[in-house]
Design a protein around this motif. Structure first.
Motif, PDB file in Angstrom:
ATOM      1  N   ASN A  29       0.922  -1.344  -0.042  1.00 47.51           N
ATOM      2  CA  ASN A  29      -0.062  -0.117  -0.021  1.00 47.51           C
ATOM      3  C   ASN A  29       0.874   1.192   0.036  1.00 47.51           C
ATOM      4  O   ASN A  29       0.630   2.214  -0.676  1.00 47.51           O
ATOM      5  N   GLY A  30       1.802   1.348   0.859  1.00 47.71           N
ATOM      6  CA  GLY A  30       2.861   2.246   0.821  1.00 47.71           C
ATOM      7  C   GLY A  30       3.398   2.588  -0.502  1.00 47.71           C
ATOM      8  O   GLY A  30       3.570   3.760  -0.805  1.00 47.71           O
ATOM      9  N   MET A  31       3.929   1.535  -1.390  1.00 45.57           N
ATOM     10  CA  MET A  31       4.498   1.694  -2.662  1.00 45.57           C
ATOM     11  C   MET A  31       3.332   2.339  -3.490  1.00 45.57           C
ATOM     12  O   MET A  31       3.840   3.301  -4.534  1.00 45.57           O
ATOM     13  N   GLU A  32       2.229   1.836  -3.245  1.00 43.63           N
ATOM     14  CA  GLU A  32       0.905   2.571  -4.288  1.00 43.63           C
ATOM     15  C   GLU A  32       0.762   3.990  -4.049  1.00 43.63           C
ATOM     16  O   GLU A  32       0.847   5.004  -5.112  1.00 43.63           O
ATOM     17  N   LEU A  33       0.855   4.267  -2.736  1.00 44.82           N
ATOM     18  CA  LEU A  33       0.737   5.712  -2.359  1.00 44.82           C
ATOM     19  C   LEU A  33       1.915   6.651  -2.833  1.00 44.82           C
ATOM     20  O   LEU A  33       1.704   8.005  -3.367  1.00 44.82           O
ATOM     21  N   VAL A  34       3.025   6.008  -2.673  1.00 41.69           N
ATOM     22  CA  VAL A  34       4.281   6.831  -3.251  1.00 41.69           C
ATOM     23  C   VAL A  34       4.119   7.126  -4.844  1.00 41.69           C
ATOM     24  O   VAL A  34       4.283   8.089  -5.340  1.00 41.69           O
ATOM     25  N   ALA A  35       3.505   6.101  -5.457  1.00 44.35           N
ATOM     26  CA  ALA A  35       3.526   6.165  -7.043  1.00 44.35           C
ATOM     27  C   ALA A  35       2.498   7.174  -7.261  1.00 44.35           C
ATOM     28  O   ALA A  35       2.497   7.976  -8.323  1.00 44.35           O
ATOM     29  N   LEU A  36       1.444   7.310  -6.491  1.00 47.96           N
ATOM     30  CA  LEU A  36       0.230   8.337  -6.510  1.00 47.96           C
ATOM     31  C   LEU A  36       0.830   9.621  -6.559  1.00 47.96           C
ATOM     32  O   LEU A  36       0.162  10.627  -6.844  1.00 47.96           O
ATOM     33  N   THR A  37       1.719   9.909  -5.807  1.00 46.60           N
ATOM     34  CA  THR A  37       2.219  11.342  -5.547  1.00 46.60           C
ATOM     35  C   THR A  37       3.129  11.845  -6.839  1.00 46.60           C
ATOM     36  O   THR A  37       3.326  13.002  -6.883  1.00 46.60           O
ATOM     37  N   GLY A  38       3.295  11.088  -7.658  1.00 49.39           N
ATOM     38  CA  GLY A  38       3.869  11.217  -8.982  1.00 49.39           C
ATOM     39  C   GLY A  38       5.363  11.341  -9.039  1.00 49.39           C
ATOM     40  O   GLY A  38       6.275  11.986  -9.897  1.00 49.39           O
ATOM     41  N   ALA A  39       5.823  10.527  -7.883  1.00 54.79           N
ATOM     42  CA  ALA A  39       7.443  10.462  -7.897  1.00 54.79           C
ATOM     43  C   ALA A  39       7.932   9.827  -8.918  1.00 54.79           C
ATOM     44  O   ALA A  39       7.118   8.887  -9.804  1.00 54.79           O
ATOM     45  N   ASP A  40       9.054   9.955  -9.453  1.00 51.41           N
ATOM     46  CA  ASP A  40       9.657   9.272 -10.639  1.00 51.41           C
ATOM     47  C   ASP A  40       9.658   7.606 -10.321  1.00 51.41           C
ATOM     48  O   ASP A  40      10.075   7.294  -9.253  1.00 51.41           O
ATOM     49  N   ILE A  41       9.298   7.065 -11.259  1.00 53.34           N
ATOM     50  CA  ILE A  41       9.239   5.385 -10.785  1.00 53.34           C
ATOM     51  C   ILE A  41      10.627   5.109 -11.505  1.00 53.34           C
ATOM     52  O   ILE A  41      10.811   4.654 -12.701  1.00 53.34           O
ATOM     53  N   THR A  42      11.440   4.751 -10.474  1.00 51.12           N
ATOM     54  CA  THR A  42      12.948   4.261 -10.957  1.00 51.12           C
ATOM     55  C   THR A  42      12.955   2.756 -11.013  1.00 51.12           C
ATOM     56  O   THR A  42      11.990   2.210 -10.698  1.00 51.12           O
ATOM     57  N   GLU A  44      14.932   0.914  -9.276  1.00 46.08           N
ATOM     58  CA  GLU A  44      14.933   0.644  -8.073  1.00 46.08           C
ATOM     59  C   GLU A  44      13.483   0.340  -7.495  1.00 46.08           C
ATOM     60  O   GLU A  44      12.916  -0.581  -6.892  1.00 46.08           O
ATOM     61  N   PHE A  45      12.668   1.642  -7.691  1.00 48.08           N
ATOM     62  CA  PHE A  45      11.186   1.377  -6.931  1.00 48.08           C
ATOM     63  C   PHE A  45      10.553   0.135  -7.686  1.00 48.08           C
ATOM     64  O   PHE A  45       9.724  -0.313  -6.777  1.00 48.08           O
ATOM     65  N   GLU A  46      10.682  -0.151  -9.115  1.00 49.17           N
ATOM     66  CA  GLU A  46       9.980  -1.120  -9.841  1.00 49.17           C
ATOM     67  C   GLU A  46      10.539  -2.468  -9.184  1.00 49.17           C
ATOM     68  O   GLU A  46       9.605  -3.389  -9.020  1.00 49.17           O
ATOM     69  N   LEU A  47      11.786  -2.633  -8.790  1.00 54.58           N
ATOM     70  CA  LEU A  47      12.241  -3.899  -8.223  1.00 54.58           C
ATOM     71  C   LEU A  47      11.477  -4.115  -6.961  1.00 54.58           C
ATOM     72  O   LEU A  47      11.342  -5.259  -6.650  1.00 54.58           O
ATOM     73  N   ILE A  48      11.559  -2.876  -5.972  1.00 56.10           N
ATOM     74  CA  ILE A  48      11.167  -3.364  -4.647  1.00 56.10           C
ATOM     75  C   ILE A  48       9.484  -3.578  -4.833  1.00 56.10           C
ATOM     76  O   ILE A  48       8.833  -4.368  -4.210  1.00 56.10           O
ATOM     77  N   SER A  49       8.742  -2.864  -5.807  1.00 57.97           N
ATOM     78  CA  SER A  49       7.209  -3.000  -6.107  1.00 57.97           C
ATOM     79  C   SER A  49       7.242  -4.546  -6.345  1.00 57.97           C
ATOM     80  O   SER A  49       6.117  -5.171  -5.945  1.00 57.97           O
ATOM     81  N   ASP A  50       8.006  -4.943  -7.210  1.00 56.79           N
ATOM     82  CA  ASP A  50       7.549  -6.529  -7.902  1.00 56.79           C
ATOM     83  C   ASP A  50       8.022  -7.321  -6.905  1.00 56.79           C
ATOM     84  O   ASP A  50       7.300  -8.461  -6.482  1.00 56.79           O
ATOM     85  N   SER A  51       8.919  -7.125  -5.836  1.00 55.76           N
ATOM     86  CA  SER A  51       9.447  -7.967  -4.950  1.00 55.76           C
ATOM     87  C   SER A  51       8.355  -7.931  -3.904  1.00 55.76           C
ATOM     88  O   SER A  51       7.984  -9.334  -3.290  1.00 55.76           O
TER      89      SER A  51
END
Length: 199
Positions: A29-42, A44-51
């Motif tokens: 849920n935290g990852m989804e909220l970060v994505a909704l803020t418009g932050a760059d999807i790096t 590293e972010f995608e790796l953590i999200s997929d994991s």
């Protein structure tokens, strides 16, 4: 009355999955909220999200396969399909759940254990299919390579667990017991490019 070893093992698995599902879900849920803020999807972010998504999927699958099950509880086709899609996402295996109706959780547990048994014999991946017809469950696999451990597979019908069972093979000890509670017997067929477990 003393708890039988299988029931105790299921309780332990249920407890572990129950305690892990909330924090892992919170991270997702935290990852989804970060994505909704418009932050760059790096990357590293995608790796953590997929994991996190992979961990969440595994917990849900193993909670059903290895945990306590109630015959009174039912699981819907859409819920089961979502769990299986997430569980096999990014692997060499695909799984088609061809059962149309809602199913008792105890039967889904046995089917999930059978999927784990079949997958252990497919080192290069393959296509898994689950069907339920006239009261019989069939878990079928088609693959380029089948490598089945004879002692493990023999235990599905004998009910005798091999000595020094590895953690990765616990499904071979659990499936016959779960099938027995359903008043079923496990059968299997092994060919060069296919596998079938029925109960």
């Amino acid at each position: 009355m003393a708890q039988d070893p299988l029931s105790l093992a299921k309780l332990i698995a249920s407890r572990i999955c129950h305690d892990l599902i909330s924090p892992v879900g919170a991270i997702a849920n935290g990852m989804e909220l970060v994505a909704l803020t418009g932050a760059d999807i790096t990357p590293e972010f995608e790796l953590i999200s997929d994991s996190v998504a992979g961990a969440n999927a595994r917990i849900k699958f193993y909670r059903i396969a290895l945990g306590m099950s109630s015959a009174d509880q039912k699981l819907g086709r859409s819920e089961i399909g979502a769990i299986l899609r997430a569980f096999y996402n990014g692997t060499r295996l695909t799984c088609a759940w061809e059962v149309q109706d809602d199913c008792r959780r105890t039967e889904v547990q046995a089917a999930f254990l059978a999927l784990l048994c079949v997958a252990s014999a497919l080192p290069t991946g393959g296509q898994l299919t689950v069907e339920h017809d006239s009261g019989t469950w069939n878990i079928f696999a088609q693959a380029n390579l089948v490598r089945a451990d004879e002692a493990l597979w023999a235990s599905l019908t004998s009910g005798i667990t091999p000595e020094a069972l590895e953690p990765a093979d616990v499904q071979f000890a659990m499936l016959p017991e779960c099938a027995s509670t359903l008043e079923r017997r496990v059968r299997f067929e092994i060919a060069d490019n296919s596998l079938l477990i029925s109960f």
